[in-house]
Design a protein around this motif. Sequence first.
Motif, PDB file in Angstrom:
ATOM      1  N   TYR A 268       0.901  -1.036   0.007  1.00 52.79           N
ATOM      2  CA  TYR A 268       0.112  -0.001   0.071  1.00 52.79           C
ATOM      3  C   TYR A 268       0.895   1.433   0.093  1.00 52.79           C
ATOM      4  CZ  TYR A 268      -3.543  -3.371   1.564  1.00 52.79           C
ATOM      5  OH  TYR A 268      -4.234  -4.536   1.550  1.00 52.79           O
ATOM      6  N   ARG A 269       0.311   2.463  -0.162  1.00 52.60           N
ATOM      7  CA  ARG A 269       0.873   3.670  -0.303  1.00 52.60           C
ATOM      8  C   ARG A 269       0.316   4.537   1.037  1.00 52.60           C
ATOM      9  NH1 ARG A 269      -0.870   3.016  -5.516  1.00 52.60           N
ATOM     10  NH2 ARG A 269       0.749   2.231  -6.961  1.00 52.60           N
ATOM     11  N   TRP A 270       1.438   4.924   1.830  1.00 56.31           N
ATOM     12  CA  TRP A 270       0.973   5.470   3.192  1.00 56.31           C
ATOM     13  C   TRP A 270       1.541   7.095   3.304  1.00 56.31           C
ATOM     14  CZ3 TRP A 270      -1.540   2.450   6.615  1.00 56.31           C
ATOM     15  CH2 TRP A 270      -1.657   1.211   6.108  1.00 56.31           C
ATOM     16  N   ARG A 271       0.767   7.866   4.084  1.00 56.09           N
ATOM     17  CA  ARG A 271       1.199   9.024   4.514  1.00 56.09           C
ATOM     18  C   ARG A 271       0.967   8.955   5.962  1.00 56.09           C
ATOM     19  NH1 ARG A 271       3.400   9.022   0.604  1.00 56.09           N
ATOM     20  NH2 ARG A 271       3.367  10.259  -1.117  1.00 56.09           N
ATOM     21  N   PHE A 272       1.870   9.534   6.951  1.00 51.02           N
ATOM     22  CA  PHE A 272       1.924   9.707   8.377  1.00 51.02           C
ATOM     23  C   PHE A 272       1.580  11.118   8.841  1.00 51.02           C
ATOM     24  CE2 PHE A 272       1.822   5.226   8.082  1.00 51.02           C
ATOM     25  CZ  PHE A 272       2.585   4.555   9.362  1.00 51.02           C
ATOM     26  N   ASN A 278      -2.380   9.622  24.840  1.00 51.70           N
ATOM     27  CA  ASN A 278      -1.829   8.914  26.131  1.00 51.70           C
ATOM     28  C   ASN A 278      -0.715   9.583  26.578  1.00 51.70           C
ATOM     29  OD1 ASN A 278      -3.955   6.964  24.520  1.00 51.70           O
ATOM     30  ND2 ASN A 278      -4.282   6.600  26.940  1.00 51.70           N
ATOM     31  N   GLY A 279      -0.358  10.676  26.209  1.00 50.70           N
ATOM     32  CA  GLY A 279       1.032  11.143  26.522  1.00 50.70           C
ATOM     33  C   GLY A 279       2.131  10.479  25.731  1.00 50.70           C
ATOM     34  N   GLN A 280       1.990   9.824  24.585  1.00 47.44           N
ATOM     35  CA  GLN A 280       2.981   9.192  23.970  1.00 47.44           C
ATOM     36  C   GLN A 280       2.834   9.692  22.434  1.00 47.44           C
ATOM     37  OE1 GLN A 280       0.919   5.390  26.263  1.00 47.44           O
ATOM     38  NE2 GLN A 280       2.378   4.798  24.250  1.00 47.44           N
ATOM     39  N   LEU A 281       3.867   9.417  21.750  1.00 44.35           N
ATOM     40  CA  LEU A 281       3.987   9.807  20.455  1.00 44.35           C
ATOM     41  C   LEU A 281       3.061   8.870  19.741  1.00 44.35           C
ATOM     42  CD1 LEU A 281       5.441  11.008  18.115  1.00 44.35           C
ATOM     43  CD2 LEU A 281       7.188   9.180  18.001  1.00 44.35           C
ATOM     44  N   ALA A 282       2.137   9.551  18.697  1.00 42.31           N
ATOM     45  CA  ALA A 282       1.331   8.754  17.840  1.00 42.31           C
ATOM     46  C   ALA A 282       1.517   9.335  16.530  1.00 42.31           C
ATOM     47  CB  ALA A 282       0.121   8.882  18.660  1.00 42.31           C
ATOM     48  N   PHE A 283       0.772   8.548  15.484  1.00 37.76           N
ATOM     49  CA  PHE A 283       0.662   8.840  14.227  1.00 37.76           C
ATOM     50  C   PHE A 283      -0.871   8.624  13.669  1.00 37.76           C
ATOM     51  CE2 PHE A 283       5.230   8.048  14.889  1.00 37.76           C
ATOM     52  CZ  PHE A 283       5.580   8.912  14.023  1.00 37.76           C
ATOM     53  N   GLY A 284      -1.307   9.557  12.888  1.00 35.19           N
ATOM     54  CA  GLY A 284      -2.442   9.259  12.089  1.00 35.19           C
ATOM     55  C   GLY A 284      -2.026   8.587  10.791  1.00 35.19           C
ATOM     56  N   THR A 285      -2.433   7.385  10.438  1.00 38.77           N
ATOM     57  CA  THR A 285      -1.913   6.799   9.340  1.00 38.77           C
ATOM     58  C   THR A 285      -2.823   6.927   8.234  1.00 38.77           C
ATOM     59  OG1 THR A 285      -2.437   4.670   9.833  1.00 38.77           O
ATOM     60  CG2 THR A 285      -0.663   5.307  10.831  1.00 38.77           C
ATOM     61  N   TYR A 286      -2.543   7.008   7.131  1.00 37.55           N
ATOM     62  CA  TYR A 286      -3.381   7.204   5.853  1.00 37.55           C
ATOM     63  C   TYR A 286      -3.204   6.381   4.759  1.00 37.55           C
ATOM     64  CZ  TYR A 286      -4.825  11.685   8.286  1.00 37.55           C
ATOM     65  OH  TYR A 286      -5.462  12.463   9.091  1.00 37.55           O
ATOM     66  N   TYR A 295      -5.824   9.972   0.241  1.00 36.02           N
ATOM     67  CA  TYR A 295      -5.371   9.056   1.505  1.00 36.02           C
ATOM     68  C   TYR A 295      -6.397   9.206   2.413  1.00 36.02           C
ATOM     69  CZ  TYR A 295      -0.632   8.918  -0.568  1.00 36.02           C
ATOM     70  OH  TYR A 295       0.363   8.698  -1.536  1.00 36.02           O
ATOM     71  N   VAL A 296      -6.976   7.979   2.882  1.00 36.24           N
ATOM     72  CA  VAL A 296      -7.879   7.985   3.592  1.00 36.24           C
ATOM     73  C   VAL A 296      -7.510   7.362   5.038  1.00 36.24           C
ATOM     74  CG1 VAL A 296      -9.754   7.863   2.032  1.00 36.24           C
ATOM     75  CG2 VAL A 296      -8.637   5.783   3.077  1.00 36.24           C
ATOM     76  N   PRO A 297      -8.164   7.541   6.368  1.00 35.06           N
ATOM     77  CA  PRO A 297      -7.484   6.932   7.801  1.00 35.06           C
ATOM     78  C   PRO A 297      -7.542   5.276   7.699  1.00 35.06           C
ATOM     79  CG  PRO A 297      -9.204   8.719   7.967  1.00 35.06           C
ATOM     80  CD  PRO A 297      -9.217   8.406   6.481  1.00 35.06           C
ATOM     81  N   ALA A 298      -6.283   4.873   8.145  1.00 27.72           N
ATOM     82  CA  ALA A 298      -6.168   3.636   8.241  1.00 27.72           C
ATOM     83  C   ALA A 298      -6.144   3.223   9.546  1.00 27.72           C
ATOM     84  CB  ALA A 298      -4.978   3.040   7.556  1.00 27.72           C
ATOM     85  N   GLY A 299      -5.763   4.059  10.711  1.00 32.71           N
ATOM     86  CA  GLY A 299      -5.304   3.796  12.094  1.00 32.71           C
ATOM     87  C   GLY A 299      -4.666   4.697  12.910  1.00 32.71           C
ATOM     88  N   LEU A 300      -4.825   4.893  13.906  1.00 38.62           N
ATOM     89  CA  LEU A 300      -3.909   5.640  14.657  1.00 38.62           C
ATOM     90  C   LEU A 300      -3.005   4.945  15.502  1.00 38.62           C
ATOM     91  CD1 LEU A 300      -3.898   8.877  16.110  1.00 38.62           C
ATOM     92  CD2 LEU A 300      -4.895   7.715  18.006  1.00 38.62           C
ATOM     93  N   ASP A 301      -1.629   5.151  15.243  1.00 34.87           N
ATOM     94  CA  ASP A 301      -0.552   4.296  15.589  1.00 34.87           C
ATOM     95  C   ASP A 301      -0.154   5.014  16.971  1.00 34.87           C
ATOM     96  OD1 ASP A 301      -1.178   2.797  13.467  1.00 34.87           O
ATOM     97  OD2 ASP A 301       0.866   2.782  12.748  1.00 34.87           O
ATOM     98  N   VAL A 302      -0.285   4.384  18.218  1.00 35.14           N
ATOM     99  CA  VAL A 302       0.043   4.884  19.370  1.00 35.14           C
ATOM    100  C   VAL A 302       1.490   4.169  19.647  1.00 35.14           C
ATOM    101  CG1 VAL A 302      -0.100   5.349  21.776  1.00 35.14           C
ATOM    102  CG2 VAL A 302      -2.135   5.482  20.017  1.00 35.14           C
ATOM    103  N   VAL A 314       0.579   0.192  19.086  1.00 34.71           N
ATOM    104  CA  VAL A 314      -1.093  -0.167  19.149  1.00 34.71           C
ATOM    105  C   VAL A 314      -1.827   0.379  17.923  1.00 34.71           C
ATOM    106  CG1 VAL A 314      -3.117  -0.312  20.365  1.00 34.71           C
ATOM    107  CG2 VAL A 314      -0.920  -0.617  21.635  1.00 34.71           C
ATOM    108  N   SER A 315      -2.179   0.051  17.009  1.00 31.76           N
ATOM    109  CA  SER A 315      -2.960   0.851  15.759  1.00 31.76           C
ATOM    110  C   SER A 315      -4.373   0.702  15.757  1.00 31.76           C
ATOM    111  CB  SER A 315      -2.555   0.199  14.516  1.00 31.76           C
ATOM    112  OG  SER A 315      -3.071   0.884  13.482  1.00 31.76           O
ATOM    113  N   PHE A 316      -4.950   1.807  16.494  1.00 29.32           N
ATOM    114  CA  PHE A 316      -6.408   1.707  16.758  1.00 29.32           C
ATOM    115  C   PHE A 316      -7.207   2.111  15.184  1.00 29.32           C
ATOM    116  CE2 PHE A 316      -4.597   2.946  21.016  1.00 29.32           C
ATOM    117  CZ  PHE A 316      -5.248   1.867  21.614  1.00 29.32           C
ATOM    118  N   LEU A 317      -8.012   1.081  14.862  1.00 33.80           N
ATOM    119  CA  LEU A 317      -8.071   1.033  13.299  1.00 33.80           C
ATOM    120  C   LEU A 317      -9.413   2.059  13.181  1.00 33.80           C
ATOM    121  CD1 LEU A 317      -7.861  -2.833  12.304  1.00 33.80           C
ATOM    122  CD2 LEU A 317      -6.202  -0.832  12.184  1.00 33.80           C
TER     123      LEU A 317
END
Length: 337
Positions: A268-272, A278-286, A295-302, A314-317
């Motif tokens: 797949y092709r991604w943009r972060f 939760n006080g942690q580094l996270a990424f919205g993954t598209y 690019y559409v939301p795929a998960g919030l990676d904490v 932990v990727s919250f889909l």
Amino acid sequence: MVAEAGVPQLLAVARAGDGDAFGRLVGPLRDELRAYCYRMLGSVHDAEDAVQDTLDRAWRSLDRFEDRGSIRPWLYRIATNRALTIIERRGRRELPTDLSPQGAPLVETAWLGPYPDRLMGWTAQLSPEAEVIARESVELAFVAALQHLSASHRAVLLLRDVLGYPASEVADLLDTTVAGVNSALQRARKVVAELHSEPSQRRTLAALGDAAQQEVARRYLTAWQAGDLETIVAMLTEDARFSMPPLTTWYAGRDQIRGFLVDAVLGYRWRFLPTWANGQLAFGTYMWSDDRAAYVPAGLDVLTLRGRQVAEVVSFLDADFPAFGLPAELTGDDPAR
């Protein structure tokens, strides 16, 4: 602690039926009540419902409030009762990720939701020491560990160790004895200490410093966007874990995670976009969608960091991206062209 200057005056006016005065009275406490209910329930949505119900009940029963100088303990009593009721009604729920030292999931399913850092503005009103405790107590591993406690033990641990209520007040809030509170606290601390083995992310990030955090974030998102599988795997600790709530699938160790990522990264092709949860580094993954030409939301990676390496993802889909300040989609040219 929330400043409560003018509370007697606001309380008197609110008791006379002034809804605006009631809003001003309880408004400064809403964020901390939400954070408390989130820790109890593991869900921002459930926490919002519990807080709204708490404030509705407080408004309807304001005439029965015994003014002892602060409305805060009374609101916590109501919020605790609402949280305990919600937990009882929904029965046993299960955890999103493994917390055991051996690396085996404690319960094979996932439900814990992420908590937007933007909702933690109330911590600015705390002392530096209290702010550290408050922020550490919403980290994913700690909140997940809490869910292994009985509902009453969760409340005791949070009210005593996080919010700093003396045992006598907690006993009053929970309609129990001081001896009962102290016994429950000892048992709760023991369970959480056994499950919550990862170092605090707040302290880890503070030790790294801003520049190092930015470099970790840059390397991680750049590798994903470039389809650089080897760099992603190299950034993982040997015992790293990867889970995707609400799916029950999870992976442990570099080899397992690599096997999963071969298709996920290269197929797949991604943009972060970096953010915080939760006080942690996270990424919205598209993920690129041909149908939507965006690019559409795929998960919030904490991410849980251990030094400059990633110990857990932990990727919250089904995360609500706008709640984390993230756009609903990213438009742009087809990356294949």
